[in-house]
Write an enzyme that holds these catalytic residues in place. Structure first.
Site, PDB file in Angstrom:
ATOM      1  N   SER A 119       0.819  -1.216   0.000  1.00 40.05           N
ATOM      2  CA  SER A 119       0.000   0.000   0.000  1.00 40.05           C
ATOM      3  C   SER A 119       0.847   1.259   0.000  1.00 40.05           C
ATOM      4  O   SER A 119       1.946   1.299   0.573  1.00 40.05           O
ATOM      5  CB  SER A 119      -0.871  -0.006   1.259  1.00 40.05           C
ATOM      6  OG  SER A 119      -1.573   1.204   1.366  1.00 40.05           O
ATOM      7  N   TYR A 143      -2.349   0.224   9.973  1.00 41.11           N
ATOM      8  CA  TYR A 143      -2.571  -0.507   8.721  1.00 41.11           C
ATOM      9  C   TYR A 143      -1.314  -0.442   7.845  1.00 41.11           C
ATOM     10  O   TYR A 143      -0.791  -1.471   7.402  1.00 41.11           O
ATOM     11  CB  TYR A 143      -3.786   0.078   7.975  1.00 41.11           C
ATOM     12  CG  TYR A 143      -3.822  -0.349   6.546  1.00 41.11           C
ATOM     13  CD1 TYR A 143      -4.034  -1.681   6.210  1.00 41.11           C
ATOM     14  CD2 TYR A 143      -3.606   0.559   5.513  1.00 41.11           C
ATOM     15  CE1 TYR A 143      -4.035  -2.093   4.886  1.00 41.11           C
ATOM     16  CE2 TYR A 143      -3.600   0.163   4.193  1.00 41.11           C
ATOM     17  CZ  TYR A 143      -3.817  -1.168   3.887  1.00 41.11           C
ATOM     18  OH  TYR A 143      -3.804  -1.576   2.586  1.00 41.11           O
ATOM     19  N   LYS A 147       1.454  -3.461   6.730  1.00 45.33           N
ATOM     20  CA  LYS A 147       1.859  -3.792   5.350  1.00 45.33           C
ATOM     21  C   LYS A 147       3.382  -3.681   5.187  1.00 45.33           C
ATOM     22  O   LYS A 147       4.005  -4.472   4.472  1.00 45.33           O
ATOM     23  CB  LYS A 147       1.145  -2.866   4.360  1.00 45.33           C
ATOM     24  CG  LYS A 147      -0.345  -3.147   4.250  1.00 45.33           C
ATOM     25  CD  LYS A 147      -0.625  -4.275   3.275  1.00 45.33           C
ATOM     26  CE  LYS A 147      -2.028  -4.802   3.362  1.00 45.33           C
ATOM     27  NZ  LYS A 147      -2.484  -5.536   2.197  1.00 45.33           N
TER      28      LYS A 147
HETATM   29  N1  UFG Z   1     -13.073  11.386   2.311  1.00 47.49           N
HETATM   30  C1  UFG Z   1     -13.986  12.391   2.550  1.00 47.49           C
HETATM   31  N2  UFG Z   1     -15.256  12.043   2.902  1.00 47.49           N
HETATM   32  C2  UFG Z   1     -15.645  10.747   3.036  1.00 47.49           C
HETATM   33  C3  UFG Z   1     -14.693   9.715   2.783  1.00 47.49           C
HETATM   34  C4  UFG Z   1     -13.410  10.079   2.423  1.00 47.49           C
HETATM   35  O1  UFG Z   1     -13.669  13.589   2.447  1.00 47.49           O
HETATM   36  O2  UFG Z   1     -16.807  10.495   3.374  1.00 47.49           O
HETATM   37  C5  UFG Z   1     -11.712  11.771   1.910  1.00 47.49           C
HETATM   38  C6  UFG Z   1     -10.620  11.296   2.851  1.00 47.49           C
HETATM   39  O3  UFG Z   1     -10.468  12.163   3.946  1.00 47.49           O
HETATM   40  C7  UFG Z   1      -9.422  11.285   1.915  1.00 47.49           C
HETATM   41  C8  UFG Z   1     -10.027  10.858   0.563  1.00 47.49           C
HETATM   42  O4  UFG Z   1     -11.421  11.140   0.677  1.00 47.49           O
HETATM   43  O5  UFG Z   1      -8.923  12.593   1.786  1.00 47.49           O
HETATM   44  C9  UFG Z   1      -9.853   9.401   0.250  1.00 47.49           C
HETATM   45  O6  UFG Z   1     -10.296   8.627   1.361  1.00 47.49           O
HETATM   46  P1  UFG Z   1     -10.633   7.064   1.299  1.00 47.49           P
HETATM   47  O7  UFG Z   1     -11.196   6.678   2.616  1.00 47.49           O
HETATM   48  O8  UFG Z   1     -11.436   6.797   0.070  1.00 47.49           O
HETATM   49  O9  UFG Z   1      -9.226   6.375   1.038  1.00 47.49           O
HETATM   50  P2  UFG Z   1      -7.853   6.495   1.901  1.00 47.49           P
HETATM   51  O10 UFG Z   1      -6.981   7.479   1.158  1.00 47.49           O
HETATM   52  O11 UFG Z   1      -8.077   6.748   3.345  1.00 47.49           O
HETATM   53  O12 UFG Z   1      -7.273   5.022   1.848  1.00 47.49           O
HETATM   54  C10 UFG Z   1      -7.192   4.253   0.675  1.00 47.49           C
HETATM   55  C11 UFG Z   1      -7.267   2.771   1.056  1.00 47.49           C
HETATM   56  C12 UFG Z   1      -6.069   2.390   1.874  1.00 47.49           C
HETATM   57  C13 UFG Z   1      -4.793   2.789   1.156  1.00 47.49           C
HETATM   58  C14 UFG Z   1      -4.825   4.246   0.763  1.00 47.49           C
HETATM   59  C15 UFG Z   1      -3.605   4.556  -0.073  1.00 47.49           C
HETATM   60  O13 UFG Z   1      -8.453   2.508   1.803  1.00 47.49           O
HETATM   61  O14 UFG Z   1      -6.087   0.988   2.091  1.00 47.49           O
HETATM   62  O15 UFG Z   1      -6.001   4.515   0.003  1.00 47.49           O
HETATM   63  O16 UFG Z   1      -3.600   5.908  -0.466  1.00 47.49           O
HETATM   64  F1  UFG Z   1      -3.734   2.584   1.955  1.00 47.49           F
END
Ligand code: UFG
Length: 333
Positions: A119, A143, A147
């Protein structure tokens, strides 16, 4: 003909992997404990076993019944950054124990190739963009730490037992099989793209954007979105790379283009034609400002060519899935 074992093959990315392997004519065996995966997501053409990779007797049976397996593709891990902050031991126990037990059985039965889901979360807060494979790995959540530890465990298992591995460090995965038959279905959903599309469907009132005071042009986080089919294609290239006798290595998988959360919302409004109400909310813990991959290593060494680097087409595929399956895999059609 050699067979491939996909562990975690009923999950979001794993199920797209199995679909691609079947399309490529690979003899495919799937293991999943269905704790977050869906049986209905797995192609009927794959041989399916329900069970846990940490259960060594069960895994011995899978290898015994499928003696042609020469490669394992590993998706069987917990993957929610936010949850891992509150339940670190759950992540270390499941992710690390699972890998160790899997490697022990692979060693016993003499299977030497492992393609592993790593990741972007292993990098932590990068000090420059785009992120290269050689950049420091200092995770800021359990997490990502799990990894990174798993990458290190594989490195030592290679040294001692000659089990070769490719670690694929994914950035943000979104999108679905273009015909809308399989897609992303988490309960509860926490990811940006499916949440935006659930608002478009009227299943949620509004999107909350977590923070607009980050160090980015519009103040919202920037992420690099990659389609699960493009990821699956990279795994097939990595499997062939190992089958050809190449050395263990790690590769970033991203489109190398960053989109802010507000840009993703705008693109989803354009694709769906829906208003999609949204508001700015407070920051969520553990979010780096920007994460964008340098993916030239995978392109050069594996020959990877992602096809969904236009975010509109990626959202279109996710929208096809959500439109056909408003209740995810609980829908019968
Ligand atoms: N976000 C919002 N509102 C929401 C959900 C998410 O603003 O309701 C934002 C988050 O704060 C972030 C972006 O959207 O800025 C992306 O968030 P996600 O939850 O979609 O994804 P993450 O970046 O947290 O994590 C994902 C995977 C991980 C991986 C990561 C690598 O879930 O397993 O990408 O960049 F490690």
């Amino acid at each position: 003909m050699a067979s491939v074992l996909v562990v975690g093959g009923a999950g979001y990315i794993g199920s797209h992997m199995v679909d691609r392997l079947i399309e490529n004519g690979e003899d495919t065996v799937v293991v999943d404990n269905l704790c977050t995966g869906h049986r209905a997501a797995v192609s009927d053409k794959a041989k399916f076993y329900e069970g846990d990779i940490a259960d060594k007797d069960f895994m011995r049976k899978v290898f015994k019944e499928n003696p042609d397996i020469d490669t394992v593709i590993h998706f069987a891990a917990y993957s929610l950054v936010g949850e891992s902050m509150h339940k670190p031991l759950k992540y270390f126990d499941n992710n690390i124990t699972g890998l160790i037990k899997l490697l022990e059985v692979m060693k016993e039965v003499g299977v030497k190739n492992l393609v592993f889901s790593s990741s972007a979360a292993t990098y932590g807060i990068p000090d420059h963009m785009p992120i290269k494979e050689t950049d420091p790995q200092n995770p800021i959540n359990p997490y990502g730490e799990s990894k990174l530890m798993m990458e290190k465990i594989m490195k030592w298992a290679d040294e001692a037992y000659g089990i070769k591995w490719v670690a694929l460090r994914y950035f943000n995965v979104a999108g679905a099989k273009p015909d809308g038959s399989i897609g992303e279905d988490h309960g509860p959903e926490t990811h940006l793209v499916p949440i935006i599309l659930q608002v478009a469907q009227g299943k949620r009132d509004k999107l909350q954007i977590y923070g607009d005071d980050y160090n980015t042009p519009d103040g919202t986080n920037i992420r690099d979105y990659v389609h699960p089919y493009d990821l699956a294609d990279a795994h097939i290239l990595a499997m062939n790379y190992l089958r050809d006798g190449n050395p263990s290595d790690a590769f970033n998988l991203g489109s190398s283009t960053g989109f802010s959360n507000l840009e993703m919302l705008k693109a989803a409004r354009e694709v769906t034609g829906k208003e999609i109400p949204a508001e700015i909310a407070g920051r969520r813990g553990g979010d780096p400002d920007s994460l964008v991959a340098a993916s030239d290593k995978a392109r050069k060494i594996l020959g990877w060519e992602p096809k969904y680097d236009d975010v509109h087409s990626l959202i279109e595929t996710a929208w096809a899935w959500h439109s056909k399956h408003p209740n995810g895999f609980d829908d019968k059609n």
